[in-house]
Design an enzyme around this catalytic site. Structure first.
Site, PDB file in Angstrom:
ATOM      1  N   GLU A  39       0.842  -1.178  -0.134  1.00  0.00           N
ATOM      2  CA  GLU A  39       0.121   0.045  -0.010  1.00  0.00           C
ATOM      3  C   GLU A  39       0.732   1.218   0.334  1.00  0.00           C
ATOM      4  O   GLU A  39       1.999   1.297   0.710  1.00  0.00           O
ATOM      5  CB  GLU A  39      -0.886  -0.143   1.061  1.00  0.00           C
ATOM      6  CG  GLU A  39      -1.944  -1.276   1.339  1.00  0.00           C
ATOM      7  CD  GLU A  39      -2.770  -1.207   0.081  1.00  0.00           C
ATOM      8  OE1 GLU A  39      -2.994  -0.339  -0.418  1.00  0.00           O
ATOM      9  OE2 GLU A  39      -3.472  -2.326  -0.306  1.00  0.00           O
ATOM     10  N   GLU A  67      -7.389  11.163  -0.791  1.00  0.00           N
ATOM     11  CA  GLU A  67      -7.870  10.037  -1.595  1.00  0.00           C
ATOM     12  C   GLU A  67      -7.188   8.862  -1.544  1.00  0.00           C
ATOM     13  O   GLU A  67      -8.029   7.743  -1.519  1.00  0.00           O
ATOM     14  CB  GLU A  67      -7.618  10.477  -3.012  1.00  0.00           C
ATOM     15  CG  GLU A  67      -6.612  10.814  -3.648  1.00  0.00           C
ATOM     16  CD  GLU A  67      -6.075  12.357  -3.445  1.00  0.00           C
ATOM     17  OE1 GLU A  67      -5.245  12.970  -4.189  1.00  0.00           O
ATOM     18  OE2 GLU A  67      -6.758  13.002  -2.505  1.00  0.00           O
ATOM     19  N   HIS A  82      -7.207   2.761   1.305  1.00  0.00           N
ATOM     20  CA  HIS A  82      -6.390   1.966   2.242  1.00  0.00           C
ATOM     21  C   HIS A  82      -6.690   1.989   3.476  1.00  0.00           C
ATOM     22  O   HIS A  82      -6.524   0.994   4.348  1.00  0.00           O
ATOM     23  CB  HIS A  82      -4.880   1.624   2.138  1.00  0.00           C
ATOM     24  CG  HIS A  82      -4.296   3.021   2.005  1.00  0.00           C
ATOM     25  ND1 HIS A  82      -4.302   3.900   2.799  1.00  0.00           N
ATOM     26  CD2 HIS A  82      -3.599   3.684   0.927  1.00  0.00           C
ATOM     27  CE1 HIS A  82      -3.395   4.930   2.708  1.00  0.00           C
ATOM     28  NE2 HIS A  82      -3.120   4.817   1.631  1.00  0.00           N
ATOM     29  N   HIS A 128      -7.525  -4.235  -0.294  1.00  0.00           N
ATOM     30  CA  HIS A 128      -7.020  -2.898  -0.182  1.00  0.00           C
ATOM     31  C   HIS A 128      -6.177  -2.706   1.173  1.00  0.00           C
ATOM     32  O   HIS A 128      -5.957  -1.732   1.869  1.00  0.00           O
ATOM     33  CB  HIS A 128      -7.840  -1.781  -0.307  1.00  0.00           C
ATOM     34  CG  HIS A 128      -8.660  -1.483  -1.800  1.00  0.00           C
ATOM     35  ND1 HIS A 128      -7.537  -1.459  -2.840  1.00  0.00           N
ATOM     36  CD2 HIS A 128      -9.755  -1.498  -2.034  1.00  0.00           C
ATOM     37  CE1 HIS A 128      -8.458  -1.231  -3.854  1.00  0.00           C
ATOM     38  NE2 HIS A 128      -9.605  -1.493  -3.342  1.00  0.00           N
ATOM     39  N   ASP A 140      -4.644  -8.230   0.224  1.00  0.00           N
ATOM     40  CA  ASP A 140      -4.641  -8.496  -1.191  1.00  0.00           C
ATOM     41  C   ASP A 140      -3.436  -9.459  -1.609  1.00  0.00           C
ATOM     42  O   ASP A 140      -3.593 -10.378  -2.522  1.00  0.00           O
ATOM     43  CB  ASP A 140      -4.181  -7.014  -1.729  1.00  0.00           C
ATOM     44  CG  ASP A 140      -5.306  -6.185  -1.923  1.00  0.00           C
ATOM     45  OD1 ASP A 140      -6.556  -6.619  -1.550  1.00  0.00           O
ATOM     46  OD2 ASP A 140      -5.006  -5.091  -2.357  1.00  0.00           O
TER      47      ASP A 140
END
Length: 716
Positions: free
Chosen positions: A533, A577, A582, A671, A676
């Site tokens: 991430e 954003e 995440h 996420h 993932d």
């Protein structure tokens, strides 16, 4: 080349061929006509040319439609049908064919779906029977798991090449890499034991075991001691043999002997100190005593001086002995095995033991059978020795003070627990209590050696004293012991389904892993599936990694217990954003280690494996940009599930969720880096049989085929 483009080219070639044939036929017809016929034909065509063109188009249009239907629509439908059947057969039996195309193709799709339903039902029936047949085997595995998880010893099982195929939680904790220590691989299935312990010692022990097996020794086990960081391990190695007596692996039982060796060294130093420090003094005393004995007629002055020498040396030896013993007092006491015990359980044990010496113990609560429970008050003690010592003291008090009934209770007092034993009557004299503390207590289990209550209290860091109230005529014996945290307060690691024992017996047949992996089948490779991430989607513009999650695949199994998950402080703002995707905020990352600390740990976790990620170009770009800063290079092969999915089904969408839906993989923890990574790992295992159906069996074939995908051109 895409199938539609290839079919269009075939169509154009066919039309050109037909036009050529018509032109050839026309040329033959023209040459066969005489001059008058040619003139008449020319006059006919020139007057009705447009009509002939229109008629030609009207003839060619339906022909073209039929050709398109035959050469484009049917092949595309057949290709899609083949892909759907492959998914049903190889990866996801619940998948069904989409009913599209002509009536014949729809009916064929319905037949395939009906066959898939029957096939799926048969699979479920077979699976249930297999599950029933494996029930007894699963029970045996669970027994092994229970045994291994409860062992305090660290146990590892390895195949003949040193690959770990079993270990318990104690081994994982004992051998985990320490911060600031040498770079070592963590314990894990499929990892080499040579990356964890000294290879030379293990190889030497294996040679001794094989030699003893050749000599048919009854006990072929080998023992050795190895250093790991700043502590020492004692290892016992025993061979594993197959049904034919062939060597197939070995078991390692490890024990931390650092403290034991340190105590032995201190004992040796104490003995040397006592020996060297007393030899000269004893020599002087002996010389003075022999001189006085040899010359009995010695005058009083000389005899007095020799007596002073003996007295001085004796006092010096006494002081030397006391100093040495005070510095090493812990070496002279037995090592007690302490265990956690609920304080109220100690009261119950004392009540039953006091009854054996004729003393009735009661609780201050209304229930005389069991004290009021305080689940938060725990003690760490040798309950047997403490109960035996207190019972002997209680028997002595009962005889001396005629005590037949006492009240016992336990109460918290800060970081201590205070055991109170009260009775009506006078308290013992302090000197008597001190004398009784020194008396050894003896039991059948202990044999001739015995300890005293004072030694038991010193080993527990406890104290004992007596209080007497002459006015009320009531006395109490107070025993103070350090309290421990309750079990509810002890942090418990997150549990994964099943017992914390990790084994994979198929690794007995796993070939040794080498640097030349290209020719290895995909099914036999060991993978590290990872995901990151980040603060954003532009690594070249300064975005940073904020989380790394990874899981290992060994022998076709995704090992849920062997995970890597670490947050990273990016030392830069995180756009709003990105946080919405995440869920990682700057506050959650403050105080976390930086990327320079995390990447070496991740490299050790992933060493000797093939890296796998979804859209791996994105994640690998972040890692490559940190090479100069950290000096960490990930040089192992990389597979991308995005590219592999495009090989299996070129016409479908290849987002992670889209692939997972087609292959029947449940998406959990989307996420998040570890979530993932786990989804990607399951997707990879589903893709491998589909790749094999298309002739992609080895790592080299998978990498070469991936390079031909249009998605391989992605750059970040």
């Amino acid at each position: 080349m895409r199938p539609a483009v290839r079919l269009a080219l075939w169509l154009m070639a066919l039309i050109a061929l037909l036009a050529g044939l018509l032109a050839l036929a026309g040329s033959f017809l023209w040459t066969d006509l005489d001059a008058a016929e040619r003139a008449a034909l020319t006059a006919l065509v020139s007057g009705r040319g447009m009509l002939l063109v229109v008629l030609g188009v009207l003839v060619l249009v339906p022909f073209g439609v039929l050709l398109r239907q035959w050469l484009v629509a049917y092949p595309e439908a057949v290709i899609r049908l083949r892909e759907d059947v492959d998914i049903i057969h190889r990866a996801h039996p619940e998948h069904r064919v989409a009913l599209t195309g002509s009536g014949d193709m729809r009916r064929l799709g319905e037949a395939v779906n009906a066959f898939a339903e029957a096939h799926c039902a048969l699979q479920h029936e077979v699976a249930s029977r297999i599950e029933e047949a494996n029930a007894r085997l699963e029970q045996e595995k669970n027994r092994l798991a229970a045994l291994m998880s409860e062992l305090s010893q660290s146990v590892l099982m390895c195949n003949s090449e040193g690959r770990i195929l079993l270990y318990n939680g104690s081994a994982s904790q004992l051998l985990e890499p320490h911060a600031g220590g040498p770079a070592r691989a963590p314990v894990g299935l499929g990892r080499s034991i040579f990356g964890i312990l000294d290879q030379r010692l293990i190889v030497h022990a294996l040679e001794r075991i094989r030699q003893r097996l050749r000599q048919n020794c009854q006990d072929p086990a080998a023992h050795f001691v190895t250093a790991r960081g700043d502590y020492l391990l004692r290892a016992q190695m025993a061979p594993l043999l197959d049904h034919q007596g062939e060597f197939i692996g070995f078991v390692l039982i490890l024990e931390d002997i650092t403290r034991e060796v340190a105590l032995d060294s201190r004992r040796d130093a104490l003995l040397q100190q006592l020996t060297e420090g007393t030899r000269a003094g004893l020599g002087n005393i002996r010389a003075a005593a022999e001189t006085m004995e040899r010359f009995p007629e010695m005058d009083a002055g000389h005899r007095l001086r020799f007596g002073e020498v003996i007295s001085d040396e004796a006092q010096r030896l006494s002081r030397h002995l006391e100093q040495a013993l005070s510095r090493h007092a812990d070496l002279l006491h037995p090592q007690w095995l302490l265990e956690d015990m609920l304080a109220t359980d100690l009261l119950v044990a004392l009540q039953h033991s006091f009854a054996t010496v004729g003393v009735t113990a009661r609780y201050p609560s209304d229930n005389d059978r069991y004290p009021e429970s305080d689940e938060s008050l725990w003690l760490n003690l040798d309950s047997y020795s403490l109960v035996q010592a207190m019972t002997q003291l209680m028997a002595t008090l009962a005889d001396a003070l005629d005590i037949r009934e006492v009240a016992i209770e336990v109460a918290a007092d800060g970081h201590f627990a205070r055991l109170l034993i009260g009775w009506e009557g006078p308290a013992p004299e302090p000197e008597h209590l001190h004398e009784w503390e020194q008396r050894p207590f003896r039991s059948v289990a202990e044999g001739p050696a015995a300890a005293s209550l004072r030694e038991v209290l010193e080993s527990h860091g406890g104290e004992i004293w007596c209080q007497g109230d002459t006015v009320a005529g009531y006395s109490r014996l107070c025993l103070q012991l350090p309290a421990t945290r309750s079990e509810a307060e002890v942090p418990v690691p997150a549990r994964t389904p099943g017992r914390p024992v990790y084994y994979d017996f198929d690794l007995f047949n796993q070939p040794g892993q080498s640097t030349e992996l290209d020719e290895r089948p995909l099914r036999e490779l060991t993978y590290t599936v990872f995901d990151t991430e980040t603060t954003g989607l532009a690594p070249s513009e300064g975005d940073e990694i904020i989380s790394i999650g990874a899981v290992r695949i060994v022998n076709g199994r995704l090992l849920m217990q062997e995970c890597f998950e670490q947050l990273v402080d990016p030392h830069r703002p995180i756009p709003r954003e990105s946080q919405l995707i995440h869920g990682l905020s700057p506050r959650m990352l403050t105080g976390q280690p930086g990327i320079a600390e995390v990447l070496p740990l991740f490299q050790r976790f992933a060493e000797d494996t093939v890296l796998v990620a979804h859209n791996a170009a994105f994640d690998m770009r972040f890692l490559q940009l940190k090479e100069a800063q950290t000096g960490i290079h990930f040089i192992q092969p990389v597979l991308d599930t995005l590219l592999l999915s495009a090989l299996v089904q070129p016409a479908e969408g290849h987002g992670l969720e889209q692939i997972a839906a087609r292959l029947g993989v449940k998406v959990v923890g989307r996420h998040t880096a570890l979530g993932d990574a786990m989804v990607t790992g399951h997707v990879l295992l589903k893709l491998i049989p589909l790749l094999e159906e298309r002739g992609v069996h080895t790592l080299k074939q998978a990498r070469e085929a991936s390079r031909k995908s249009a998605y391989a051109k992605l750059e970040y």
